[in-house]
Enzyme design. Structure first.
Site, PDB file in Angstrom:
ATOM      1  N   ASP A  45       2.204  -3.245 -11.291  1.00 41.66           N
ATOM      2  CA  ASP A  45       0.880  -2.816 -11.080  1.00 41.66           C
ATOM      3  C   ASP A  45       0.493  -3.506 -10.039  1.00 41.66           C
ATOM      4  O   ASP A  45       1.017  -3.688  -9.343  1.00 41.66           O
ATOM      5  CB  ASP A  45      -0.024  -3.965 -11.955  1.00 41.66           C
ATOM      6  CG  ASP A  45      -1.002  -3.317 -12.194  1.00 41.66           C
ATOM      7  OD1 ASP A  45      -1.762  -1.858 -11.748  1.00 41.66           O
ATOM      8  OD2 ASP A  45      -2.315  -3.824 -12.764  1.00 41.66           O
TER       9      ASP A  45
ATOM     10  N   GLY B  99      -1.767   1.438  -6.875  1.00 37.34           N
ATOM     11  CA  GLY B  99      -3.235   2.765  -6.950  1.00 37.34           C
ATOM     12  C   GLY B  99      -3.597   1.681  -5.553  1.00 37.34           C
ATOM     13  O   GLY B  99      -4.326   2.558  -4.305  1.00 37.34           O
TER      14      GLY B  99
ATOM     15  N   HIS C 248       2.731   4.909  -5.713  1.00 35.69           N
ATOM     16  CA  HIS C 248       4.155   4.677  -6.055  1.00 35.69           C
ATOM     17  C   HIS C 248       5.009   4.859  -5.150  1.00 35.69           C
ATOM     18  O   HIS C 248       6.322   4.957  -5.745  1.00 35.69           O
ATOM     19  CB  HIS C 248       3.892   6.249  -7.220  1.00 35.69           C
ATOM     20  CG  HIS C 248       2.786   6.108  -8.175  1.00 35.69           C
ATOM     21  ND1 HIS C 248       2.141   4.667  -8.416  1.00 35.69           N
ATOM     22  CD2 HIS C 248       1.774   6.948  -8.083  1.00 35.69           C
ATOM     23  CE1 HIS C 248       0.932   4.698  -9.335  1.00 35.69           C
ATOM     24  NE2 HIS C 248       0.874   5.933  -8.888  1.00 35.69           N
TER      25      HIS C 248
ATOM     26  N   ARG D 129      -3.580   9.718 -17.128  1.00 36.48           N
ATOM     27  CA  ARG D 129      -4.395   9.509 -15.869  1.00 36.48           C
ATOM     28  C   ARG D 129      -4.199  11.146 -15.554  1.00 36.48           C
ATOM     29  O   ARG D 129      -4.063  12.664 -16.406  1.00 36.48           O
ATOM     30  CB  ARG D 129      -3.145   8.881 -14.782  1.00 36.48           C
ATOM     31  CG  ARG D 129      -3.329   7.717 -14.979  1.00 36.48           C
ATOM     32  CD  ARG D 129      -2.243   7.546 -13.856  1.00 36.48           C
ATOM     33  NE  ARG D 129      -2.632   5.447 -14.726  1.00 36.48           N
ATOM     34  CZ  ARG D 129      -2.219   4.420 -13.552  1.00 36.48           C
ATOM     35  NH1 ARG D 129      -2.207   4.470 -12.499  1.00 36.48           N
ATOM     36  NH2 ARG D 129      -2.474   3.601 -13.874  1.00 36.48           N
TER      37      ARG D 129
ATOM     38  N   LEU E 197      24.263  -5.899 -13.573  1.00 43.23           N
ATOM     39  CA  LEU E 197      23.206  -6.108 -14.038  1.00 43.23           C
ATOM     40  C   LEU E 197      23.085  -4.507 -14.984  1.00 43.23           C
ATOM     41  O   LEU E 197      23.543  -3.249 -15.029  1.00 43.23           O
ATOM     42  CB  LEU E 197      22.658  -5.571 -13.158  1.00 43.23           C
ATOM     43  CG  LEU E 197      20.521  -5.281 -13.637  1.00 43.23           C
ATOM     44  CD1 LEU E 197      20.182  -6.469 -13.872  1.00 43.23           C
ATOM     45  CD2 LEU E 197      20.223  -5.162 -12.210  1.00 43.23           C
TER      46      LEU E 197
HETATM   47  C1  FPP Z   1       1.135   0.698 -11.942  1.00 43.76           C
HETATM   48  O1  FPP Z   1       0.318   0.608 -10.299  1.00 43.76           O
HETATM   49  C2  FPP Z   1       2.237   1.885 -11.282  1.00 43.76           C
HETATM   50  C3  FPP Z   1       2.163   2.798 -12.165  1.00 43.76           C
HETATM   51  C4  FPP Z   1       1.938   3.267 -12.729  1.00 43.76           C
HETATM   52  C5  FPP Z   1       3.967   3.500 -11.927  1.00 43.76           C
HETATM   53  C6  FPP Z   1       5.323   2.400 -11.327  1.00 43.76           C
HETATM   54  C7  FPP Z   1       6.122   3.253 -10.844  1.00 43.76           C
HETATM   55  C8  FPP Z   1       6.740   3.085  -9.933  1.00 43.76           C
HETATM   56  C9  FPP Z   1       6.783   1.867  -8.947  1.00 43.76           C
HETATM   57  C10 FPP Z   1       7.466   4.377  -9.125  1.00 43.76           C
HETATM   58  C11 FPP Z   1       8.805   4.269  -9.222  1.00 43.76           C
HETATM   59  C12 FPP Z   1       9.468   3.684 -10.038  1.00 43.76           C
HETATM   60  C13 FPP Z   1      10.820   4.033 -10.492  1.00 43.76           C
HETATM   61  C14 FPP Z   1      11.345   3.276 -11.188  1.00 43.76           C
HETATM   62  C15 FPP Z   1      11.896   4.704 -10.034  1.00 43.76           C
HETATM   63  P1  FPP Z   1      -0.596   1.328 -10.762  1.00 43.76           P
HETATM   64  O2  FPP Z   1      -1.337   2.774  -9.928  1.00 43.76           O
HETATM   65  O3  FPP Z   1      -1.744   0.873 -11.888  1.00 43.76           O
HETATM   66  O4  FPP Z   1      -2.550   0.717  -9.515  1.00 43.76           O
HETATM   67  P2  FPP Z   1      -3.512   0.009 -10.152  1.00 43.76           P
HETATM   68  O5  FPP Z   1      -4.072  -1.019 -11.038  1.00 43.76           O
HETATM   69  O6  FPP Z   1      -3.844  -0.215  -8.521  1.00 43.76           O
HETATM   70  O7  FPP Z   1      -4.075   2.080  -9.893  1.00 43.76           O
END
Ligand code: FPP
Length: 244
Positions: free
Chosen positions: A16, A19, A33, A67, A127
């Site tokens: 998390d 963003g 991301h 989203r 893994l």
């Molecule tokens: C949460 O942060 C993150 C996500 C919903 C996406 C996770 C994806 C990745 C890390 C990209 C790559 C993944 C792989 C497996 C290749 P958020 O957007 O909710 O952050 P915020 O809470 O700050 O808004």
């Protein structure tokens, strides 16, 4: 460096804060991301180096479909791109890659990449990397309930024989050990519909670090935290000490 003993067999991560990481730099959310992919890569390397056997990453939840359409679409493209770019390297490192979640909700291009990556790495013995996409803990439990109900309806399972084990066989992590340690970055202290059934006895490690900044220090801090926990599974501390 983490303590060499008491390494969790299975680590699950809620990644998390992408963003917020982007917003702090006046960048679009997608840049967060994108930057988060590097943390995914490093976490996989660390899991291998530290001797973790299973790593499950929450990449996209059932709820993330709501989203903004552009963010969802860019995330899906990022998954395809990351799969294309990383699968050979994962294979060279003997990593077996698998996906959990509602595959029928994904676009066919992504499903093809997922299936080909799974097939390519299926025989690897290192893994086991599980990526949760379009996954929700409640969805998983509902699907398992359907499996059990279908078995009862066709007569292959008696109602009296339904127990935690037969039920869990219908879950996405069927046959795999439950996560021992859940890590959540980004400052929130909640499970957010991740592996609701399988996290029943997991140790929970929360850190404020935003996912793109997550690296060696935080991973090892989580392992060190885990190494100090006494897991009791409902028993008393004295019982666990007596059992060694
Ligand atoms: C949460 O942060 C993150 C996500 C919903 C996406 C996770 C994806 C990745 C890390 C990209 C790559 C993944 C792989 C497996 C290749 P958020 O957007 O909710 O952050 P915020 O809470 O700050 O808004």
């Amino acid at each position: 460096m983490a303590a060499a003993t008491n390494i969790p067999t299975h680590v699950a991560i809620i990644m998390d804060g992408n963003g917020r990481w982007a917003r702090r730099r006046s960048l679009p959310r997608h840049a967060g991301h994108r930057s988060g992919v590097a943390s995914v890569r490093r976490s996989v390397e660390l899991a291998v180096e530290r001797g973790v056997e299973y790593l499950t990453l929450f990449a996209f939840s059932s709820e993330n479909w709501s989203r903004p359409r552009e963010e969802v679409s860019k995330l899906m493209s990022l998954f395809v791109e990351a799969l294309q770019r990383e699968v050979d390297e994962l294979h060279r490192n003997n990593v077996r890659l698998e996906f959990i979640g509602a595959r029928d909700q994904l676009q066919s291009g992504l499903v093809e990449k997922i299936e080909s990556a799974e097939a390519h790495t299926a025989a690897n013995t290192g893994l086991r990397l599980l990526v949760a996409v379009a996954y929700g803990g409640r969805w998983d439990i509902v699907e398992a309930s359907r499996t059990v109900a279908a078995q009862v309806a066709e007569g292959s399972l008696a109602v009296e024989d339904i127990d935690a084990e037969t039920f869990a066989a219908g879950l996405q992590l069927s046959g795999l050990p439950d996560p021992d340690l859940l890590i959540r970055t980004g400052g929130e202290r909640r499970i957010s519909n991740f592996l609701l059934w399988n996290l029943a006895y997991a140790e929970l490690f929360f850190c404020d670090t935003l996912w793109p900044d997550f690296g060696d220090e935080e991973f090892d801090a989580a392992l060190a935290y885990f190494a100090k926990r006494q897991r009791r599974y409902g028993h008393t501390g004295e019982q666990m000490e007596a059992a060694g």
